[in-house]
Design a protein around this motif. Structure first.
Motif, PDB file in Angstrom:
ATOM      1  N   TRP A  47       4.032   9.634   4.882  1.00 31.11           N
ATOM      2  CA  TRP A  47       4.145   8.428   4.329  1.00 31.11           C
ATOM      3  C   TRP A  47       5.406   7.626   4.749  1.00 31.11           C
ATOM      4  O   TRP A  47       5.360   6.612   4.868  1.00 31.11           O
ATOM      5  CB  TRP A  47       4.537   8.876   2.779  1.00 31.11           C
ATOM      6  N   VAL A  66       2.050   8.795  -6.506  1.00 32.40           N
ATOM      7  CA  VAL A  66       2.341  10.350  -6.255  1.00 32.40           C
ATOM      8  C   VAL A  66       3.469  10.604  -7.161  1.00 32.40           C
ATOM      9  O   VAL A  66       3.665  11.595  -7.679  1.00 32.40           O
ATOM     10  CB  VAL A  66       2.384  10.689  -4.968  1.00 32.40           C
ATOM     11  N   ALA A  72       0.954  -1.382   0.056  1.00 35.34           N
ATOM     12  CA  ALA A  72       0.026  -0.268  -0.083  1.00 35.34           C
ATOM     13  C   ALA A  72       1.010   1.203  -0.005  1.00 35.34           C
ATOM     14  O   ALA A  72       0.705   2.068  -0.759  1.00 35.34           O
ATOM     15  CB  ALA A  72      -1.028   0.084   1.232  1.00 35.34           C
ATOM     16  N   PRO A  73       1.819   1.560   0.826  1.00 33.81           N
ATOM     17  CA  PRO A  73       2.710   2.457   0.760  1.00 33.81           C
ATOM     18  C   PRO A  73       3.482   2.793  -0.488  1.00 33.81           C
ATOM     19  O   PRO A  73       3.554   3.989  -0.920  1.00 33.81           O
ATOM     20  CB  PRO A  73       3.460   2.542   2.153  1.00 33.81           C
ATOM     21  N   VAL A  95       1.000   3.780  -3.200  1.00 33.08           N
ATOM     22  CA  VAL A  95       0.579   5.248  -2.989  1.00 33.08           C
ATOM     23  C   VAL A  95       1.937   6.272  -3.586  1.00 33.08           C
ATOM     24  O   VAL A  95       1.766   7.125  -4.226  1.00 33.08           O
ATOM     25  CB  VAL A  95       0.355   5.812  -1.658  1.00 33.08           C
TER      26      VAL A  95
END
Length: 126
Positions: free
Chosen positions: A80, A11, A3-4, A7
């Motif tokens: 993050w 980005v 997930a991170p 993301v």
């Protein structure tokens, strides 16, 4: 970790696009409707141009275009990083904001929008 990292990939792709397609050149991005119809700067005006400046390492320019957006980029980077470290250690990551926090965020965004449109806040205008 998926997930991170997912993301981060999203980005990074968005910043890479903005860094490649110059928002200073007309015709690539839509015009801010508030600025177009009223001549007033919204809290997001200059955000794409500040992202472009960040990608190109021009942090002073980025702050001059939209200081609130640059603060948001920094806050995102910190959150993050914490998320990634916690995910690597197998611990959950949650951000719990109370209604008072949301009101404070709204007040800061509103104050930024108002001040950047006043004569003494011209330094905050893009």
């Amino acid at each position: 970790m998926a997930a991170p990292l997912g993301v981060l990939a999203g980005v990074a792709a968005a910043f890479a696009y903005v860094g490649t397609v110059d928002p200073n050149a007309p015709g690539h991005y839509p015009v801010c409707p508030l600025l177009h119809f009223t001549g007033l700067y919204c809290p997001g005006c200059g955000g794409l141009r500040s992202a472009y400046a960040v990608v190109h390492g021009e942090f002073g320019t980025a702050l001059g275009l939209n200081a609130l957006a640059v603060a948001g980029y920094g806050l995102f980077a910190v959150l993050w990083t914490v998320w990634l470290v916690r995910a690597a250690r197998g611990r959950p990551f949650t951000v719990r904001l109370r209604p008072a926090h949301w009101w404070a965020v709204g007040a800061v965004v509103l104050a930024f929008a108002v001040v950047r449109n006043l004569p003494f806040g011209a330094a905050l205008a893009p």
